[in-house]
Design an enzyme around this catalytic site. Sequence first.
Site, PDB file in Angstrom:
ATOM      1  N   LYS A 113       0.827  -1.208   0.000  1.00  0.00           N
ATOM      2  CA  LYS A 113       0.000   0.000   0.000  1.00  0.00           C
ATOM      3  C   LYS A 113       0.864   1.263   0.000  1.00  0.00           C
ATOM      4  CE  LYS A 113      -4.342  -1.305  -0.228  1.00  0.00           C
ATOM      5  NZ  LYS A 113      -4.071  -2.684  -0.646  1.00  0.00           N
ATOM      6  N   LYS A 196      -7.107 -16.366 -13.132  1.00  0.00           N
ATOM      7  CA  LYS A 196      -7.974 -16.093 -11.994  1.00  0.00           C
ATOM      8  C   LYS A 196      -9.049 -15.072 -12.314  1.00  0.00           C
ATOM      9  CE  LYS A 196      -7.663 -15.275  -7.056  1.00  0.00           C
ATOM     10  NZ  LYS A 196      -6.935 -14.547  -6.030  1.00  0.00           N
ATOM     11  N   LYS A 199      -9.084 -11.053 -11.261  1.00  0.00           N
ATOM     12  CA  LYS A 199      -7.716 -10.582 -11.040  1.00  0.00           C
ATOM     13  C   LYS A 199      -7.429  -9.376 -11.940  1.00  0.00           C
ATOM     14  CE  LYS A 199      -3.748 -11.610  -8.899  1.00  0.00           C
ATOM     15  NZ  LYS A 199      -3.594 -12.056  -7.516  1.00  0.00           N
TER      16      LYS A 199
END
Length: 332
Positions: A113, A196, A199
């Site tokens: 982050k 996926k 994703k």
Amino acid sequence: MNKEIVCSGIRPTGNIHLGNYFGALRNFVKMQDEYNCFFFIADYHSLTTHPTPENLYNNARQILVQYLACGLDPEKSTIYLQSDLPETIELYLFLNMNAYLGELERVTSFKDKVRQQPNNVNAGLLTYPTLMAADILIHKAAKVPVGKDQEQHLEMTRTFANRFNNMYKKEVFPLPQAFNFGGELVKIPGLDGSGKMGKSEGEGNALFITDEPSVIRKKIMRAKTDSGPEQMNQTKPQEIENLFTLLKVVSTPDTVEYFDDLYNRCQIRYGDLKKQLAEDMVNFISPITERINAINSDEASLKRIMDMGKEKAHESARRTIEEVRHVIGYRN
Ligand code: TRP
């Protein structure tokens, strides 16, 4: 009567897609009979990345409705909004007093982050793991059904729980373990050939439980394929394997075998496969979409469900927080 306690939080990030459903949700639904389950929408955590969210309540509400439509049962489980349970925040404060800067800074999701939002490295982001620990420990949960990406957070939860117990010389908290109910989780691939679903952000990669039949059909008809098999019994390239994986979760074994056989004999027509997949997918998703609409149109009973979740969560949390306050030495 003394069922083990399970707790999991769901980030209100977007509509539920098939990957969420088969990767987690379907197992949550099955767990409800065997465990004392607490499921909540993590609408405090959202502020760590979106400090001024638009439609905060509405997004949380929408995800809650979708979980209910998938089979989470407010009679069996405690289903609530994180922001309806302020006891969590009191525990968060206590845990933060014994959470160290160094260990918080080393958390992978925090470092990610920091890279993603260098202008908003706030203390909430740093203490994301203590809030998550508080979510879990407030109910003294023993088991937490989460994916691999949450394992480090769960490890921190155990660290904080253990530290608290040692610090105040009382086994207040159990050390919660990651939990995979019913063994394997089915990994759902994307329609764009990726491994996926959900994703990549690409339009049409994911099938949502809110998708109308026409949208489902269109997405499936546009799914990535190749120019067809060239040799008998050859291994399938990923994008074709993906279509078969989807077929396996919504169609009958006979149907899967039928198309598998055609593929192996190099006689498959992808258009036919897709049409079948689209119809079976529509039959799978439509009843869920209808339940979403039904729940959405009955505001009064949705309110009752939310109030009941809040009440049940509060009862469990209050017991823990009273004990915690007592153990630390506050006036109760
Ligand atoms: N961090 C989890 C996620 O990103 C969501 C979450 C918040 C959670 N609190 C939790 C999961 C408590 C399990 C238990 O998916």
